[in-house]
Enzyme design. Structure first.
Site, mmCIF file in Angstrom:
data_model
loop_
_atom_site.group_PDB
_atom_site.id
_atom_site.type_symbol
_atom_site.label_atom_id
_atom_site.label_comp_id
_atom_site.label_asym_id
_atom_site.label_seq_id
_atom_site.Cartn_x
_atom_site.Cartn_y
_atom_site.Cartn_z
ATOM 1 N N ASP A 205 0.755 -1.103 -0.095
ATOM 2 C CA ASP A 205 -0.115 -0.003 0.067
ATOM 3 C C ASP A 205 0.883 1.228 -0.029
ATOM 4 O O ASP A 205 2.133 1.201 0.070
ATOM 5 C CB ASP A 205 -1.012 -0.008 1.104
ATOM 6 C CG ASP A 205 -2.289 0.515 0.934
ATOM 7 O OD1 ASP A 205 -2.396 1.841 0.484
ATOM 8 O OD2 ASP A 205 -3.273 -0.230 1.004
ATOM 9 N N HIS A 278 -2.717 3.021 -4.720
ATOM 10 C CA HIS A 278 -2.340 2.736 -3.159
ATOM 11 C C HIS A 278 -0.721 2.169 -3.968
ATOM 12 O O HIS A 278 -0.457 1.247 -3.281
ATOM 13 C CB HIS A 278 -3.075 1.695 -2.776
ATOM 14 C CG HIS A 278 -4.180 2.239 -2.125
ATOM 15 N ND1 HIS A 278 -4.210 3.208 -0.968
ATOM 16 C CD2 HIS A 278 -5.675 2.233 -2.403
ATOM 17 C CE1 HIS A 278 -5.627 3.514 -0.622
ATOM 18 N NE2 HIS A 278 -6.406 2.809 -1.643
ATOM 19 N N GLU A 342 -9.853 2.683 -5.304
ATOM 20 C CA GLU A 342 -9.314 4.315 -4.888
ATOM 21 C C GLU A 342 -8.169 4.648 -5.591
ATOM 22 O O GLU A 342 -7.088 4.969 -5.208
ATOM 23 C CB GLU A 342 -8.987 4.402 -3.376
ATOM 24 C CG GLU A 342 -9.993 4.112 -2.465
ATOM 25 C CD GLU A 342 -9.985 4.122 -0.986
ATOM 26 O OE1 GLU A 342 -10.741 4.326 -0.239
ATOM 27 O OE2 GLU A 342 -9.025 3.381 -0.446
HETATM 28 C C1 ACM Z 1 -10.868 -0.497 0.548
HETATM 29 O O1 ACM Z 1 -11.345 -0.413 1.747
HETATM 30 N N1 ACM Z 1 -10.370 0.738 0.058
HETATM 31 C C2 ACM Z 1 -10.860 -1.621 -0.125
#
Ligand code: ACM
Ligand code: ZN
Length: 545
Positions: A205, A278, A342
């Site tokens: 991440d 991410h 995201e």
């Molecule tokens: C997430 O909670 N961004 C998958």
């Protein structure tokens, strides 16, 4: 006179005998199937009881290596739970006072038949995982028997059991906070106890890259570390940070060790390598795969970064495919999770390479560029004999033909995917996010992401939404709890957030709906908490919210 004396003695003996028998009966009832989580599909309690002693033998009746492993597991656990050293024998002959293990049961994958008779206990799995789950059920019965009396008395019972869902999972984010191998193994042990069969390991991440990749050592040398960490909540106006360098990663040897450890407990480890978003930790080490060229630092705050992998550069794909080559070799399971959530489109909109890709490929916009990215990676993963799974954003701009969806922003993504014949794992935040608060009154709770997910709400979760047809519902593989760790810096706190909510999740995923009853679950949970305590788990005590 003599006769009266004898009658008196006889009366006393009968009284004692009656007391003992009654005592045993009460104890045995307490030790029966009424203690098991997740509750089995079918339990018939029968007359009589089996007494486990140091003379009880574990019989491997099929001379199969996996059965022997499970026999050793049973012996080790029994020693921990009640101090008995049970010896293992391999024979097809009948042995008195024994626990017989075999894989002769008929039934679906992971199912088992457990028969507690007065002279023997027989556990028959439909396959090796079923046998293992039968052993887990017996261990729960032994555990509660050991709680009630020094004599391990188990009420006779006939249990037929099978899971409702094939994907029964828990996710752990080791990027925001790093958790060492020993803790991961401890969690795997606990998951096995509750018949959870999937461990989703969120390995990369923005805040840290946690898996050694031999071809790109800087991923862990640089991306595995951050200069400081946010303290307090992300939403505070005045965001605060500590001043401690923080990091860590797993070597490939450690990863293999965890995967093997999990395999022995019939748990599949699903690795997650986040893309295209991410990705700041990776880009801090290899900024050339971003749109701007950097430079970047491994993220020190929570939230979402605009800096993501460049979808226009060919080299980005070579880089990710090299990484996936190493990942695929480490994880024998079917699925590779590629994140996909995201991913802001800010950089792509301003990047000449990304814009050229949109033009060259005839894509409408950046959403379709994301879909192009995921589809390309999916082809690669399929070429390696694996399947891709991603968060529900991978639906945007078009889903790859064979991909599975993990639905987190509610049920909607999962419903859309199932409508079009894709497999789905349900993880709607409102029921499955274990980083949410367990109390409405947050004053006595550790800082958490937000939300409110008490035990009872987890127990009310239904992975299959009613709008799906019976045929579409078959695409719901199951569900999982997600443990995001922005606000979970320690092992103790992780345990507090996971337990006992995972016990509720396990029953939702394993037991038939008709057997689910929250009040009754709570009474079974009380006994289980003692076992958690024995395992050194810092569970959240049962209290009102
Ligand atoms: C997430 O909670 N961004 C998958
Ligand atoms: Zn770009």
């Amino acid at each position: 006179m003599k006769a009266t004396y004898s009658v008196k003695i006889l009366f006393v003996i009968m009284l004692c005998l009656g007391y003992c028998l009654n005592f045993n009966r009460v104890t045995a009832q307490n030790t029966s199937a009424s203690a098991i989580i997740p509750i089995p599909a079918s339990i018939n309690t029968e007359k009589g009881e089996f007494t486990l002693t140091s003379k009880t033998k574990i019989v491997v009746s099929d001379n199969n290596l996996a059965t022997i492993e499970t026999a050793k597991y049973l012996a080790d656990q029994a020693k921990i739970l009640c101090g008995l050293n049970l010896s293992i024998v391999t024979t097809s002959k009948s042995v008195k006072n024994s626990i017989v293990l075999n894989t002769k049961a008929s039934g679906k994958k992971e199912s088992y038949h457990l028969k507690v008779g007065k002279k023997n206990i027989v556990i028959s799995g439909a396959d090796q995982s079923g046998l293992f789950y039968g052993v887990q059920t017996l261990l729960q019965m032994i555990s509660s028997a050991a709680e009630n009396s020094p004599k391990i008395v188990i009420a006779c019972a006939d249990i037929n059991d099978e899971p409702s869902f094939t994907w029964r999972g828990m996710h752990l984010d080791v990027s925001r906070h790093f958790f060492p191998v020993e803790f991961v193994k401890k969690m795997i042990d606990m998951l096995a106890m509750y018949k959870i069969n999937t461990f989703h390991w969120h390995l990369t991440d923005d805040q840290g890259w946690r898996i050694e990749i031999k071809k790109y050592p800087k991923l862990t040398e640089i991306g595995g570390w951050r200069d400081k960490t946010m303290i307090g909540h992300y939403t505070e106006n005045d965001q605060k940070f500590d001043s401690t360098r923080y990091g860590g990663f797993y070597t490939q040897e450690q990863i293999k060790d965890v995967v093997t450890y999990a395999q022995k407990r019939y748990i599949t480890v699903v690795p997650e390598i986040e893309m295209p978003g991410h990705a700041v930790a990776a880009l801090s080490a290899y900024p050339q795969f971003s749109c701007t060229g950097g430079s970047f630092k491994t993220y020190t705050k929570w939230g979402v970064s605009d800096d993501v992998y460049c979808a226009g550069k060919e080299e980005t794909f070579s880089f990710l495919e090299d990484i996936l080559d190493e990942v695929v070799a480490l994880f024998p399971g079917q699925y590779i999770h590629i994140g996909g959530d995201e991913c802001p489109k800010t950089r792509w909109k301003a990047c000449p390479a990304c814009q050229k890709r949109i033009k060259d490929e005839g894509l409408k916009n950046e959403l379709e560029l994301q879909s192009y990215f995921v589809k390309r990676i999916e082809k690669f993963i399929v070429s390696k004999g694996k399947k891709l799974i991603g968060w529900d954003e991978i639906l945007e701009g078009g889903l790859p033909e064979r991909a599975a969806v993990m639905s987190w922003r509610g049920y909607e993504g999962g419903v859309e995917a199932a409508h079009t014949g894709h497999d789905v794992v349900m993880t709607p935040g409102g029921y499955c996010y274990f980083d949410h608060y367990q109390s409405q009154d947050q004053t006595n709770e550790p800082l958490a992401f937000g939300g409110f997910l008490p035990l009872e709400k987890v127990y009310s979760f239904s992975p299959v939404p009613p709008e799906l047809s019976a045929e579409e519902a078959k695409h719901i593989l199951g569900a999982q709890a997600n443990v995001w760790t922005e606000y979970i810096p320690t092992e103790k706190q992780a345990e507090y957030m996971i337990f006992p909510r995972i016990c509720a999740m396990s029953e939702i995923l394993w037991s038939p709906k008709a057997k689910q009853d929250y009040t009754q679950f709570l009474s079974r949970l009380n006994g289980n908490l003692k076992r958690l305590q024995k395992a050194g788990i810092n569970y959240r005590p049962l209290k009102t919210n």
